[in-house]
Design a protein around this motif. Structure first.
Motif, PDB file in Angstrom:
ATOM      1  N   LYS A 271     -74.494 -20.974  -5.930  1.00  0.00           N
ATOM      2  CA  LYS A 271     -75.290 -19.887  -5.174  1.00  0.00           C
ATOM      3  C   LYS A 271     -74.234 -19.263  -4.034  1.00  0.00           C
ATOM      4  O   LYS A 271     -74.635 -18.136  -4.114  1.00  0.00           O
ATOM      5  CB  LYS A 271     -76.717 -20.380  -4.548  1.00  0.00           C
ATOM      6  N   GLY A 272     -73.360 -19.877  -3.733  1.00  0.00           N
ATOM      7  CA  GLY A 272     -72.064 -19.390  -2.867  1.00  0.00           C
ATOM      8  C   GLY A 272     -71.403 -18.293  -3.393  1.00  0.00           C
ATOM      9  O   GLY A 272     -70.443 -17.686  -2.836  1.00  0.00           O
ATOM     10  N   LEU A 273     -71.160 -18.451  -4.690  1.00  0.00           N
ATOM     11  CA  LEU A 273     -69.999 -17.799  -5.474  1.00  0.00           C
ATOM     12  C   LEU A 273     -70.168 -16.276  -5.347  1.00  0.00           C
ATOM     13  O   LEU A 273     -69.002 -15.702  -4.896  1.00  0.00           O
ATOM     14  CB  LEU A 273     -70.213 -18.114  -6.865  1.00  0.00           C
ATOM     15  N   LYS A 274     -71.170 -15.489  -5.478  1.00  0.00           N
ATOM     16  CA  LYS A 274     -71.345 -14.257  -5.582  1.00  0.00           C
ATOM     17  C   LYS A 274     -70.639 -13.546  -4.478  1.00  0.00           C
ATOM     18  O   LYS A 274     -69.870 -12.661  -4.573  1.00  0.00           O
ATOM     19  CB  LYS A 274     -72.352 -13.708  -6.023  1.00  0.00           C
ATOM     20  N   ASP A 275     -71.230 -13.941  -3.116  1.00  0.00           N
ATOM     21  CA  ASP A 275     -70.848 -13.403  -1.837  1.00  0.00           C
ATOM     22  C   ASP A 275     -69.236 -13.449  -1.743  1.00  0.00           C
ATOM     23  O   ASP A 275     -68.667 -12.535  -0.842  1.00  0.00           O
ATOM     24  CB  ASP A 275     -71.706 -14.093  -0.849  1.00  0.00           C
ATOM     25  N   GLY A 307     -74.610 -29.810 -13.208  1.00  0.00           N
ATOM     26  CA  GLY A 307     -73.958 -28.985 -14.112  1.00  0.00           C
ATOM     27  C   GLY A 307     -73.632 -27.371 -13.432  1.00  0.00           C
ATOM     28  O   GLY A 307     -73.308 -26.548 -14.023  1.00  0.00           O
ATOM     29  N   GLY A 308     -74.095 -27.490 -12.148  1.00  0.00           N
ATOM     30  CA  GLY A 308     -73.754 -26.400 -11.411  1.00  0.00           C
ATOM     31  C   GLY A 308     -72.443 -25.960 -11.086  1.00  0.00           C
ATOM     32  O   GLY A 308     -72.051 -24.752 -11.204  1.00  0.00           O
ATOM     33  N   ARG A 309     -71.630 -26.748 -10.972  1.00  0.00           N
ATOM     34  CA  ARG A 309     -70.245 -26.573 -10.929  1.00  0.00           C
ATOM     35  C   ARG A 309     -69.367 -26.466 -11.865  1.00  0.00           C
ATOM     36  O   ARG A 309     -68.159 -27.186 -11.954  1.00  0.00           O
ATOM     37  CB  ARG A 309     -69.802 -27.680  -9.688  1.00  0.00           C
ATOM     38  N   ARG A 315     -68.936 -18.572 -15.241  1.00  0.00           N
ATOM     39  CA  ARG A 315     -69.065 -17.310 -16.324  1.00  0.00           C
ATOM     40  C   ARG A 315     -70.141 -16.554 -16.480  1.00  0.00           C
ATOM     41  O   ARG A 315     -69.945 -15.368 -16.440  1.00  0.00           O
ATOM     42  CB  ARG A 315     -68.503 -18.040 -17.588  1.00  0.00           C
ATOM     43  N   GLY A 316     -71.362 -17.227 -16.273  1.00  0.00           N
ATOM     44  CA  GLY A 316     -72.694 -16.368 -16.289  1.00  0.00           C
ATOM     45  C   GLY A 316     -72.689 -15.302 -15.113  1.00  0.00           C
ATOM     46  O   GLY A 316     -73.109 -14.349 -15.465  1.00  0.00           O
ATOM     47  N   ILE A 317     -72.325 -15.806 -14.027  1.00  0.00           N
ATOM     48  CA  ILE A 317     -72.357 -15.163 -12.790  1.00  0.00           C
ATOM     49  C   ILE A 317     -71.530 -13.954 -12.632  1.00  0.00           C
ATOM     50  O   ILE A 317     -71.595 -12.847 -12.615  1.00  0.00           O
ATOM     51  CB  ILE A 317     -72.231 -15.942 -11.419  1.00  0.00           C
ATOM     52  N   LEU A 318     -70.213 -14.435 -13.354  1.00  0.00           N
ATOM     53  CA  LEU A 318     -68.962 -13.390 -13.188  1.00  0.00           C
ATOM     54  C   LEU A 318     -69.667 -12.255 -14.288  1.00  0.00           C
ATOM     55  O   LEU A 318     -69.122 -11.102 -13.915  1.00  0.00           O
ATOM     56  CB  LEU A 318     -67.920 -13.765 -13.534  1.00  0.00           C
ATOM     57  N   ASP A 319     -70.041 -12.790 -15.279  1.00  0.00           N
ATOM     58  CA  ASP A 319     -70.245 -11.643 -16.324  1.00  0.00           C
ATOM     59  C   ASP A 319     -71.558 -10.581 -15.846  1.00  0.00           C
ATOM     60  O   ASP A 319     -70.973  -9.474 -15.946  1.00  0.00           O
ATOM     61  CB  ASP A 319     -71.179 -12.388 -17.262  1.00  0.00           C
ATOM     62  N   GLN A 320     -72.371 -10.936 -14.894  1.00  0.00           N
ATOM     63  CA  GLN A 320     -73.181  -9.882 -14.255  1.00  0.00           C
ATOM     64  C   GLN A 320     -72.413  -9.091 -13.248  1.00  0.00           C
ATOM     65  O   GLN A 320     -72.921  -8.003 -12.905  1.00  0.00           O
ATOM     66  CB  GLN A 320     -74.255 -10.850 -13.645  1.00  0.00           C
TER      67      GLN A 320
END
Ligand code: SAM
Ligand code: MD0
Ligand code: SF4
Length: 337
Positions: A271-275, A307-309, A315-320
């Motif tokens: 959950k900290g990836l996007k920021d 399986g969160g890491r 890839r799913g988050i980056l895609d968005q």
């Protein structure tokens, strides 16, 4: 409002940014950082597999869960287990394997022979770049790790304030740590430098660290927010506001456009990836296969078995966000330049 001129940042300007809570300035800071990343590498984001293969350690860093005095369960994985996990990570799409360890006396005794063999296999059989994070080791061992083919040596000073260093890395020598890093660079390895946020540093300390990272020629630079660890002397210290880490990521990007700058899943999980990516990071680290029995550092189990890491999740988050994971070949090209 402050002008963000990345070509001639003075120390005073950097300190001002670290002290600022002006929303307009911060927005400009992050958007400039993203723009620079895009100029350098378009929509590609790199990804590293994390293999923490021994959690035994002779040291007593006050911030760390794995410090020698902490009475915890530990593991030491064998060569086969390390290679199997590395292979699974590579097949899932990571660009590099980060072989990380506590300063385990057993490996020091055998002069890192097993580690050198593992590096040779990952390089030779899996054709994948390797980072080694062994803590402080002798020049002789650095020679052996370089000869085995390690591309990167990661060793974080945590702070470049010597007094603070002495409080954090108790009983360890500042210069010895710095010199190991410089020696690895001299031997042709790329180096990673890093700092911890929220461990008693002030804004000037942070800026000193930011500038030192450039002076020593680090190709990868990182910041992680301190996470309190059960049973450690800093157990009751608070974790810092994440804005500090995000500002540091953005300033690193402005100062060092070409640098590899991690968004570590170890601090706040997936959950900290996007920021962190939005602050200018260009690399995801601490990807760990689920149910492999391998741990993280700052958060040793968070998101791992769920399986969160994983590359897939990232890839799913980056895609968005209109971004994608780079291929291994693209990563190899990037570190060659
Ligand atoms: N043992 C080696 C060393 O210390 O260089 C390599 C692994 S060490 C566990 C990797 C890094 O994790 C440390 O340098 C520190 O920056 C980070 N780390 C350790 N404990 C942490 C914590 N409680 N919160 C955030 N980061 C931490
Ligand atoms: C990370 N958990 O990338 C890893 C670790 C060591 N080279 C890296 C701190 O966040
Ligand atoms: Fe050991 Fe590294 Fe933890 Fe320090 S940070 S106690 S050297 S594992």
């Amino acid at each position: 409002m402050l002008e963000l001129n990345r070509d001639d940042f003075t120390k005073a300007e950097l300190v001002k940014v670290m002290r600022s809570d002006d929303p307009e300035l911060l927005q400009e800071l992050f958007s400039t950082a993203r723009k620079i990343r895009k100029e350098i590498q378009g929509n590609k984001i790199f990804a590293y597999g994390f293999v923490y293969f021994t959690t035994y350690c002779r040291n007593n860093c006050n911030f760390c869960y794995y410090r020698n005095s902490n009475d915890i369960e530990r593991y030491r994985k064998n060569e086969e287990e390390v290679l199997a996990t590395s292979k699974a990570l590579i097949e899932s799409g990571v660009n590099l394997i980060d072989l990380t360890m506590g300063e385990d006396p057993q490996y020091h005794q055998e002069k890192f022979e097993t580690v050198a063999n593992i590096i040779k296999k990952i390089k030779g059989e899996y054709d994948t770049p390797v980072m080694i994070s062994p803590g402080v080791v002798s020049n002789e061992i650095i020679d052996n790790l370089a000869d085995a083919g390690a591309d990167f040596y990661a060793l974080y000073q945590e702070t470049h304030n010597r007094e603070l260093f002495a409080k954090l890395r108790v009983g360890q020598d500042y210069d010895e740590r710095m010199n190991a890093k410089l020696y690895a660079k001299e031997k042709g390895m790329l180096i990673e430098e890093g700092l911890l946020a929220g461990v008693g540093e002030n804004e000037e300390d942070i800026v000193d660290s930011l500038l030192t990272m450039g002076e020593i020629g680090a190709s990868q630079v990182r910041v992680m927010s301190f996470i309190p660890q059960e049973g450690s002397p800093m157990e009751n210290c608070a974790t810092p506001d994440r804005m500090e880490e995000l500002k540091i990521i953005a300033l690193m990007r402005l100062l060092y456009p070409q640098a590899l700058i991690p968004a570590s899943l170890d601090v706040d999980g997936i959950k900290g990836l996007k920021d962190r990516i939005n602050a200018g990071a260009n690399l995801i680290t601490s990807i760990i296969p689920p149910k492999s029995g391998f741990m993280g550092v700052a958060h040793n189990t968070m998101d791992v078995d769920e399986g969160g890491r994983t590359v897939e999740e990232a890839r799913g988050i980056l895609d968005q966000m209109g971004l994608r994971i780079a291929t291994r070949e693209e990563y190899k090209e990037f570190i060659k330049e």
